[in-house]
Design a protein around this motif. Structure first.
Motif, PDB file in Angstrom:
ATOM      1  N   VAL A 131     -19.585 -19.375 -20.950  1.00 34.63           N
ATOM      2  CA  VAL A 131     -20.531 -20.141 -20.149  1.00 34.63           C
ATOM      3  C   VAL A 131     -19.962 -20.430 -18.765  1.00 34.63           C
ATOM      4  O   VAL A 131     -20.684 -20.417 -17.762  1.00 34.63           O
ATOM      5  CB  VAL A 131     -20.905 -21.460 -20.861  1.00 34.63           C
ATOM      6  CG1 VAL A 131     -21.827 -22.303 -19.990  1.00 34.63           C
ATOM      7  CG2 VAL A 131     -21.561 -21.176 -22.207  1.00 34.63           C
ATOM      8  N   THR A 132     -18.645 -20.658 -18.698  1.00 30.55           N
ATOM      9  CA  THR A 132     -18.040 -21.087 -17.431  1.00 30.55           C
ATOM     10  C   THR A 132     -17.069 -20.079 -16.835  1.00 30.55           C
ATOM     11  O   THR A 132     -16.780 -20.124 -15.640  1.00 30.55           O
ATOM     12  CB  THR A 132     -17.294 -22.420 -17.639  1.00 30.55           C
ATOM     13  OG1 THR A 132     -16.311 -22.249 -18.678  1.00 30.55           O
ATOM     14  CG2 THR A 132     -18.264 -23.520 -18.043  1.00 30.55           C
ATOM     15  N   ALA A 133     -16.534 -19.163 -17.641  1.00 34.05           N
ATOM     16  CA  ALA A 133     -15.510 -18.234 -17.156  1.00 34.05           C
ATOM     17  C   ALA A 133     -16.147 -17.012 -16.514  1.00 34.05           C
ATOM     18  O   ALA A 133     -17.260 -16.601 -16.865  1.00 34.05           O
ATOM     19  CB  ALA A 133     -14.598 -17.805 -18.296  1.00 34.05           C
ATOM     20  N   GLY A 134     -15.428 -16.414 -15.567  1.00 35.76           N
ATOM     21  CA  GLY A 134     -15.885 -15.203 -14.910  1.00 35.76           C
ATOM     22  C   GLY A 134     -14.874 -14.087 -15.033  1.00 35.76           C
ATOM     23  O   GLY A 134     -13.847 -14.225 -15.721  1.00 35.76           O
ATOM     24  N   VAL A 135     -15.132 -12.982 -14.351  1.00 35.27           N
ATOM     25  CA  VAL A 135     -14.227 -11.830 -14.393  1.00 35.27           C
ATOM     26  C   VAL A 135     -12.833 -12.214 -13.913  1.00 35.27           C
ATOM     27  O   VAL A 135     -11.818 -11.793 -14.490  1.00 35.27           O
ATOM     28  CB  VAL A 135     -14.796 -10.674 -13.544  1.00 35.27           C
ATOM     29  CG1 VAL A 135     -13.779  -9.548 -13.424  1.00 35.27           C
ATOM     30  CG2 VAL A 135     -16.091 -10.151 -14.145  1.00 35.27           C
ATOM     31  N   LYS A 136     -12.750 -13.035 -12.874  1.00 35.46           N
ATOM     32  CA  LYS A 136     -11.458 -13.462 -12.337  1.00 35.46           C
ATOM     33  C   LYS A 136     -10.633 -14.185 -13.390  1.00 35.46           C
ATOM     34  O   LYS A 136      -9.421 -13.957 -13.524  1.00 35.46           O
ATOM     35  CB  LYS A 136     -11.672 -14.357 -11.121  1.00 35.46           C
ATOM     36  CG  LYS A 136     -10.394 -14.857 -10.485  1.00 35.46           C
ATOM     37  CD  LYS A 136     -10.685 -15.743  -9.272  1.00 35.46           C
ATOM     38  CE  LYS A 136      -9.395 -16.295  -8.666  1.00 35.46           C
ATOM     39  NZ  LYS A 136      -9.689 -17.180  -7.501  1.00 35.46           N
ATOM     40  N   ASP A 137     -11.289 -15.056 -14.166  1.00 39.94           N
ATOM     41  CA  ASP A 137     -10.574 -15.807 -15.214  1.00 39.94           C
ATOM     42  C   ASP A 137     -10.068 -14.866 -16.296  1.00 39.94           C
ATOM     43  O   ASP A 137      -8.941 -15.013 -16.790  1.00 39.94           O
ATOM     44  CB  ASP A 137     -11.505 -16.857 -15.827  1.00 39.94           C
ATOM     45  CG  ASP A 137     -12.032 -17.834 -14.795  1.00 39.94           C
ATOM     46  OD1 ASP A 137     -11.219 -18.558 -14.205  1.00 39.94           O
ATOM     47  OD2 ASP A 137     -13.261 -17.865 -14.581  1.00 39.94           O
ATOM     48  N   VAL A 138     -10.898 -13.904 -16.683  1.00 43.21           N
ATOM     49  CA  VAL A 138     -10.504 -12.953 -17.722  1.00 43.21           C
ATOM     50  C   VAL A 138      -9.281 -12.148 -17.259  1.00 43.21           C
ATOM     51  O   VAL A 138      -8.300 -12.000 -17.995  1.00 43.21           O
ATOM     52  CB  VAL A 138     -11.676 -12.009 -18.058  1.00 43.21           C
ATOM     53  CG1 VAL A 138     -11.200 -10.870 -18.964  1.00 43.21           C
ATOM     54  CG2 VAL A 138     -12.808 -12.778 -18.719  1.00 43.21           C
TER      55      VAL A 138
END
Length: 455
Positions: free
Chosen positions: A99-106
């Motif tokens: 819900v809150t994470a994006g590609v950068k976080d992954v």
């Protein structure tokens, strides 16, 4: 947060990993967190996943690297299994929410996992748990592939949606799919007993009255986290009153819900469901709304309610209002899309629409009469002019030779025989003159007159 499948008393302390599940045993933590399992043997429910030699046991006990995709309803243990994989194998645990994470976080997590594997003082493996992975876009799911393919991380992804529709094929093919089932009332009851007696739980400070236990099981609806959250709230209420027993009144007050005498697995389950449908059939919108409310408050599976409404839309309304089926199906889709409690509004809208719609049972009467004739052996050969004439030699044996194309008739109806001889002239569909079906009644009468005056 933890989901279902909680632990047995006397479990060893968990291995400390990263992420949000690291500190689970401090006294201020919620009851559902304190009662979190620490090994596979402590899990309750999902026994089909815990057999000796099962993939889940090989992953944890054999420390075999593999990625998991956990599919099941809320509160069945998806997050809990991820935590056990981390704790029992001494891996680092990192949790992301789709819900809150994006590609950068992954990518940041995967890069960190690669560095940990190359650490000079000893490699540290990472468990990456992604909740609600179905909410990730294709690009976000693609970002997971290098980490999974190269085993830089042990991916544990959780979803409540069908992964064959919501997860990209490359990720699905590289992960082991485990399907989780809703916890039974017996499973939830066992968790409640342990939470009441375990020293990490309520440590035998309270007893739970039988009627309070029954009501708590109904409200839990197979969700262990919800059950323990309600129990903790009720314990706080009993403590405030200096009572040693959690009774029904205390439980109701604590969770702000009235007890409904309703057994989801027994006669009352079917009685209330039957009353809902019969109230819709009888066009009593207020009674129907009452029974819908009883089912919702009692924790009935909203998918069960939606299925009953879809059936009623065709069985009791049919062509009286052909749009009723679309309304009911849309409500069922909304239940799957947004879940409770918001889906109560969609269900209520469907109940109102169905209750107030003109009623006709002509559709179910027609299909059941036709089925009865087929079962009775009234199955004649298909008239030759209706048979498939698209293959070589078909016309030589008369297939399709005298077929009349209806679109060439100015009336749009060609006067030819369609039914087998044995039931030719039989009327299965008998429309009413109620609602929108009145127009169909006029039309079917005119069509039958054309078809039966062909000679």
């Amino acid at each position: 947060m933890s989901e279902g499948l909680f632990d047995l008393p006397g479990a060893p302390a968990p291995a400390r990993g990263g992420g949000s599940l690291a500190d689970v045993d401090h006294t201020a933590a919620p009851l559902a967190v304190r009662m979190r399992p620490r090994s596979l043997d402590e899990l309750v429910g999902q026994q089909h996943l815990l057999a000796p030699g099962s993939p889940l046991r090989r992953l944890v006990e054999g420390d075999q690297p593999m990625s998991l995709l956990l599919w099941g309803p809320p509160g069945t243990g998806k997050t809990t299994i991820a935590a056990v994989v981390s704790h029992q194998t001494n891996r680092k645990f990192v949790e992301l929410s789709a819900v809150t994470a994006g590609v950068k976080d992954v990518r940041q997590v995967i890069d960190g996992a690669r560095r940990d594997l190359a650490r000079p003082g000893g490699a540290v493996e990472t468990v990456l748990f992604i909740d609600e992975v179905h909410r990730f876009t294709k690009a976000q799911q693609d970002a997971l592939l290098p980490g999974v393919e190269n085993r830089w991380v042990t991916l544990v992804a959780a979803t409540t949606e069908n992964p064959f529709f919501s997860v990209i094929s490359p990720l699905l093919s590289r992960s082991l799919l485990l399907t989780l089932e809703s916890l039974t009332d017996d499973d939830i009851g066992e968790l409640l007993t342990r939470a009441l007696t375990d020293e990490r739980g309520l440590n035998s400070e309270f007893e739970l009255a039988d009627d309070a236990r029954d009501h708590l099981l109904r409200m839990a609806g197979g969700d262990a986290r919800r059950a323990l959250t309600y129990l903790e709230a009720a314990a706080g209420g009993a403590r405030a009153k200096e009572a040693s027993t959690i009774d029904l009144e205390t439980l109701e007050t604590a969770v702000d819900q009235a007890a409904v005498r309703y057994d989801r697995a027994g006669d009352q389950h079917y009685d209330v469901a039957s009353a809902l449908i019969k109230s819709i059939r009888g066009s009593d919108v207020d009674a129907a709304m009452h029974y819908l409310a009883r089912m919702i408050v009692a924790g009935e599976d909203p998918r069960f309610i939606a299925r009953r409404l879809v059936i009623s839309a065709s069985e009791d309304i049919g062509m009286g209002d052909p749009t009723a089926l679309g309304v009911a199906v849309a409500a069922a889709d909304a239940v799957q899309l947004i879940g409770m409690p918001e889906a109560r509004i969609n269900l209520a809208q469907a109940v109102v629409a169905l209750a107030l719609a003109p009623k006709s049972n002509a559709v179910i009467t027609a299909v059941d009469a036709a089925i009865a004739d087929v079962k009775a052996g009234k199955i004649g050969p298909v008239p030759s002019h209706l048979r498939d004439a698209h293959y070589a030699g078909a016309k030589k044996i008369g297939h399709g030779a005298s077929y009349q194309y209806s679109h060439n008739d100015p009336r749009g109806v060609s006067a030819q025989q369609y039914a087998p001889d044995v039931i030719d002239g039989t009327d299965y569909y008998t429309p009413t003159r109620r609602g929108g079906e009145a127009a169909y009644a006029d039309r079917v009468e005119a069509i039958r007159k054309i078809l039966r005056n062909r000679k």
